[in-house]
Scaffold this motif. Structure first.
Motif, PDB file in Angstrom:
ATOM      1  N   LYS A 219       0.841  -1.197   0.000  1.00  0.00           N
ATOM      2  CA  LYS A 219       0.000   0.000   0.000  1.00  0.00           C
ATOM      3  C   LYS A 219       0.874   1.244   0.000  1.00  0.00           C
ATOM      4  O   LYS A 219       1.813   1.363   0.780  1.00  0.00           O
TER       5      LYS A 219
ATOM      6  N   GLU B 166      -3.192   4.640   0.455  1.00  0.00           N
ATOM      7  CA  GLU B 166      -4.204   4.150  -0.462  1.00  0.00           C
ATOM      8  C   GLU B 166      -5.043   3.119   0.279  1.00  0.00           C
ATOM      9  O   GLU B 166      -4.573   2.430   1.181  1.00  0.00           O
TER      10      GLU B 166
ATOM     11  N   PRO C  17      -8.222   7.188  -0.765  1.00  0.00           N
ATOM     12  CA  PRO C  17      -7.209   7.271   0.290  1.00  0.00           C
ATOM     13  C   PRO C  17      -7.802   7.593   1.664  1.00  0.00           C
ATOM     14  O   PRO C  17      -8.823   8.262   1.764  1.00  0.00           O
TER      15      PRO C  17
ATOM     16  N   LEU D 172      -1.229   9.750  -5.950  1.00  0.00           N
ATOM     17  CA  LEU D 172      -2.248   9.848  -4.913  1.00  0.00           C
ATOM     18  C   LEU D 172      -3.562  10.198  -5.582  1.00  0.00           C
ATOM     19  O   LEU D 172      -3.649  11.166  -6.336  1.00  0.00           O
ATOM     20  N   LYS D 173      -4.581   9.398  -5.321  1.00  0.00           N
ATOM     21  CA  LYS D 173      -5.889   9.638  -5.923  1.00  0.00           C
ATOM     22  C   LYS D 173      -6.638  10.677  -5.111  1.00  0.00           C
ATOM     23  O   LYS D 173      -6.659  10.640  -3.888  1.00  0.00           O
TER      24      LYS D 173
END
Length: 169
Positions: free
Chosen positions: A59, A92, A97, A154-155
């Motif tokens: 992760k 994540e 996140p 990073l979403k």
């Protein structure tokens, strides 16, 4: 019968196996485990993962929008950051996140534990702040992972709610 086999494979993938990530040298790991006071003006941030659940999962972890690294069970990261600033530590998870925000005071070390929790399709990850003495005991059994490699960006949680409609040109 097929459903039981799929469920057994899923549970085994969550509970068993071991993911691996790039590691720092034993010397660098030993140095970080001294838990020394950070350099003048800085704060120290330790992020570690010691959970038994989800050993086959890796992760990503970010500090603000910078990749700290990709975690696996049995590893920790250490980074010095400018002190007296607020940081967002994110990991994540299954759908978006999970994050926590900390004000890192200069001259102090901070400890964040990443843990895996069961999810709908795969294990998700979350973060918690840990008391220094407990964290030091836990980290003393782990090894230092190399920072800077994440599986992707990073979403933004807002992106998961956006429609797939195309924007006009």
């Amino acid at each position: 019968m097929f459903r039981k086999a799929v469920l057994a494979i899923f549970v085994a993938s969550i509970l068993g196996g071991c993911a691996s990530v790039p590691m720092e040298s034993k010397e660098a790991s030993a140095q970080a485990k001294r838990f020394e006071v950070p350099a003048d003006g800085n704060a120290g941030l330790y992020v570690y993962r010691d959970s038994i659940v989800g050993q086959a999962l890796k992760k990503d972890i970010w500090v603000n929008d910078d990749c700290l690294g990709e975690s696996a069970s049995g590893v920790f990261f250490y980074r010095q950051l400018p002190g007296d600033e607020k940081y967002t530590i994110s990991t994540e998870s299954e759908f978006s996140p999970n994050s926590l925000s900390l004000l890192l005071e200069r001259g102090k070390n901070y400890f964040v534990r990443q843990y895996i929790k069961l999810g709908v399709f795969v294990g998700g990850a979350d973060l918690e702040v840990v008391e220094p003495e407990k964290a030091k005991t836990n980290i003393s059994k782990l090894e230092l992972a190399k920072s800077g490699t994440c599986s992707g960006p990073l979403k933004d949680p807002a992106d998961s709610n956006a429609s797939d409609s195309k924007k006009p040109a």
